[in-house]
Design a protein around this motif. Structure first.
Motif, PDB file in Angstrom:
ATOM      1  N   ALA A  90     -21.723  30.567  40.677  1.00 50.16           N
ATOM      2  CA  ALA A  90     -20.166  30.107  40.071  1.00 50.16           C
ATOM      3  C   ALA A  90     -19.775  29.324  40.823  1.00 50.16           C
ATOM      4  CB  ALA A  90     -18.991  31.424  40.438  1.00 50.16           C
ATOM      5  N   LEU A  91     -19.977  29.199  41.927  1.00 51.52           N
ATOM      6  CA  LEU A  91     -19.427  28.728  43.609  1.00 51.52           C
ATOM      7  C   LEU A  91     -19.972  26.904  43.334  1.00 51.52           C
ATOM      8  CD1 LEU A  91     -19.790  30.567  46.703  1.00 51.52           C
ATOM      9  CD2 LEU A  91     -17.958  29.408  46.135  1.00 51.52           C
ATOM     10  N   THR A 145     -23.397  18.984  37.707  1.00 50.27           N
ATOM     11  CA  THR A 145     -25.082  19.582  36.812  1.00 50.27           C
ATOM     12  C   THR A 145     -24.302  21.007  36.646  1.00 50.27           C
ATOM     13  OG1 THR A 145     -25.018  19.911  39.682  1.00 50.27           O
ATOM     14  CG2 THR A 145     -26.736  18.045  39.203  1.00 50.27           C
ATOM     15  N   ALA A 146     -23.269  21.239  36.589  1.00 46.72           N
ATOM     16  CA  ALA A 146     -22.179  22.265  35.506  1.00 46.72           C
ATOM     17  C   ALA A 146     -23.180  22.618  34.648  1.00 46.72           C
ATOM     18  CB  ALA A 146     -21.522  22.753  36.077  1.00 46.72           C
ATOM     19  N   PRO A 147     -23.389  24.205  33.547  1.00 47.84           N
ATOM     20  CA  PRO A 147     -23.040  24.703  34.797  1.00 47.84           C
ATOM     21  C   PRO A 147     -25.042  25.391  35.120  1.00 47.84           C
ATOM     22  CG  PRO A 147     -23.679  25.046  31.891  1.00 47.84           C
ATOM     23  CD  PRO A 147     -23.547  23.195  32.475  1.00 47.84           C
ATOM     24  N   HIS A 148     -24.124  25.786  36.314  1.00 50.14           N
ATOM     25  CA  HIS A 148     -25.151  26.315  37.208  1.00 50.14           C
ATOM     26  C   HIS A 148     -25.757  27.975  36.613  1.00 50.14           C
ATOM     27  CE1 HIS A 148     -23.526  22.971  39.482  1.00 50.14           C
ATOM     28  NE2 HIS A 148     -24.807  23.271  39.405  1.00 50.14           N
ATOM     29  N   LYS A 149     -26.979  28.212  36.666  1.00 47.14           N
ATOM     30  CA  LYS A 149     -27.819  29.631  36.363  1.00 47.14           C
ATOM     31  C   LYS A 149     -28.915  30.246  37.140  1.00 47.14           C
ATOM     32  CE  LYS A 149     -28.512  33.194  33.067  1.00 47.14           C
ATOM     33  NZ  LYS A 149     -29.223  33.625  30.938  1.00 47.14           N
ATOM     34  N   GLU A 204     -26.038  23.614  46.642  1.00 48.55           N
ATOM     35  CA  GLU A 204     -25.686  21.481  46.609  1.00 48.55           C
ATOM     36  C   GLU A 204     -26.047  20.641  47.244  1.00 48.55           C
ATOM     37  OE1 GLU A 204     -20.566  19.493  47.474  1.00 48.55           O
ATOM     38  OE2 GLU A 204     -21.343  22.178  49.011  1.00 48.55           O
ATOM     39  N   GLN A 205     -26.126  20.485  48.575  1.00 44.55           N
ATOM     40  CA  GLN A 205     -26.640  19.434  49.640  1.00 44.55           C
ATOM     41  C   GLN A 205     -28.602  19.302  48.824  1.00 44.55           C
ATOM     42  OE1 GLN A 205     -25.351  18.254  51.829  1.00 44.55           O
ATOM     43  NE2 GLN A 205     -26.872  16.891  52.185  1.00 44.55           N
TER      44      GLN A 205
END
Length: 353
Positions: A73-74, A82-86, A311-312
């Motif tokens: 979610a963050l 690059t969303a959505p992330h799972k 993220e990094q």
């Protein structure tokens, strides 16, 4: 999200132990295919009692799932490109195993994945074993068509250090204010066989780096030591053992201690049974006052740290960084495991996608 896992119910304990003792990357045994099932059968009744004592199973799946949901979610907010992330969980010894994660990823049409070790400090016997498992499953076709990169270690990440430090500070509040400066911080990490340490495994160095970073954050206001727990079998393991360190501190008159799990990111049997019920009971019988720093579990500071780490990594990947770290490419000087070499090459080229 790669981790060792744990049986969610007591009835799963035997299969968990069989898988664990069958893993030569974690516990190298002679005649492993014969000895591992035998050891699992012998140890299962005792370990089943321990899981029963902590509520009927390990909570590690529940916590890992919560961490993964929070992380995803963050990330949708932090890195929308690059969303959505799972998140998917691939445990090494308990369900869901890597092949189950692969099945779910295939159903979802995943083409890009990050193998994210949930061990902050790298060891060939933990992170390395999980990556070897993903590599073998990939060669068998379970993860076909996926482009991989790897987050293999994060032992001194600022958010991780902050989350651990805040939990230590909360534990220190349980002691009288005038006595807090005397409290010993006893950091405890899972031990390793000396055969693993002596071939050049980086785990000891990286755990030590975590402890040093935490003590810097805490201003070195308390005395501290690092000890090791969960030794299995008669061979030589890294010491001192946490149990013996507590006894030694009592002998030296150091009767107030905060126990700090420093290589576990969520509660499981090593924290809830070994540290809390077993070592804690023994320490109290010695007249000691011992409080354990809480595990990271659903700490928002920790979940934000996980999101920052990913993220990094995504930013670096977009900028053309290699799929794996420089450190991951280096095998232990004493390594003789051919699978490690093949696995490192596999991930260095982003898998076979």
């Amino acid at each position: 999200m790669l981790n060792m896992g744990g049986p969610s119910t007591v009835s799963e304990t035997h299969d968990f132990l069989r898988n664990l003792f069958s893993d030569g990357d974690l516990i190298p045994l002679p005649f492993q295919s014969v000895l591992a099932p035998w050891i699992a059968r012998r140890r299962a009744p005792q370990i089943e009692e321990q899981y029963a004592a902590i509520g009927g199973g390990s909570p590690i799946f529940r916590w890992t799932e919560a961490q993964g949901d929070g992380l995803s979610a963050l990330l949708d907010e932090l890195h929308p490109q690059t969303a959505p992330h799972k998140s998917y969980i691939a445990f090494r010894y308990a369900r869901p195993l890597a092949d189950e994660a692969a099945r779910r990823m295939k159903e979802d049409g995943v083409k890009r994945a990050i193998a994210f070790s949930q061990y902050p400090q790298y060891s060939c016997s933990t992170t390395g074993s999980s990556l070897n498992d993903v590599y073998r499953k990939s060669r068998a076709g379970h993860f076909s068509g996926i482009r991989w990169s790897v987050i293999d270690r994060w032992s001194t990440h600022a958010g991780f250090i902050e989350a651990v430090s805040q939990n230590i500070e909360a534990a220190l509040q349980k002691f009288p204010e005038e006595k807090r400066g005397e409290v010993v911080l006893l950091f405890s990490a899972h031990s390793l066989p000396m055969s693993v340490v002596n071939r050049g495994d980086p785990y000891v160095l990286e755990v030590s780096a975590t402890v040093a970073a935490v003590m810097d954050r805490l201003g070195h206001a308390n005395p501290y030591r690092l000890a090791w727990q969960s030794q299995v079998g008669p061979s030589a393991w890294l010491g001192p053992q946490t149990r013996n360190a507590l006894k030694g501190l009592a002998r030296l008159g150091k009767m107030r201690v905060v126990l700090v799990p420093i290589a576990f990111t969520s509660d499981h049997i090593e924290t809830l049974y070994e540290l809390d019920l077993e070592y804690g009971k023994e320490a109290r019988e010695l007249g000691m006052e011992v409080h354990r720093a809480e595990s990271l579990n659903a700490s928002p500071v920790f979940i934000r740290a996980l999101a920052d780490i990913v993220e990094q990594h995504l930013k670096e990947s977009a900028a053309g960084s290699p799929p794996t770290s420089v450190q991951m490419g280096l095998r232990c000087p004493g390594c003789s495991n051919a699978t490690c070499a093949h696995q490192k090459s596999f991930f260095a080229r982003g898998g076979d996608a």
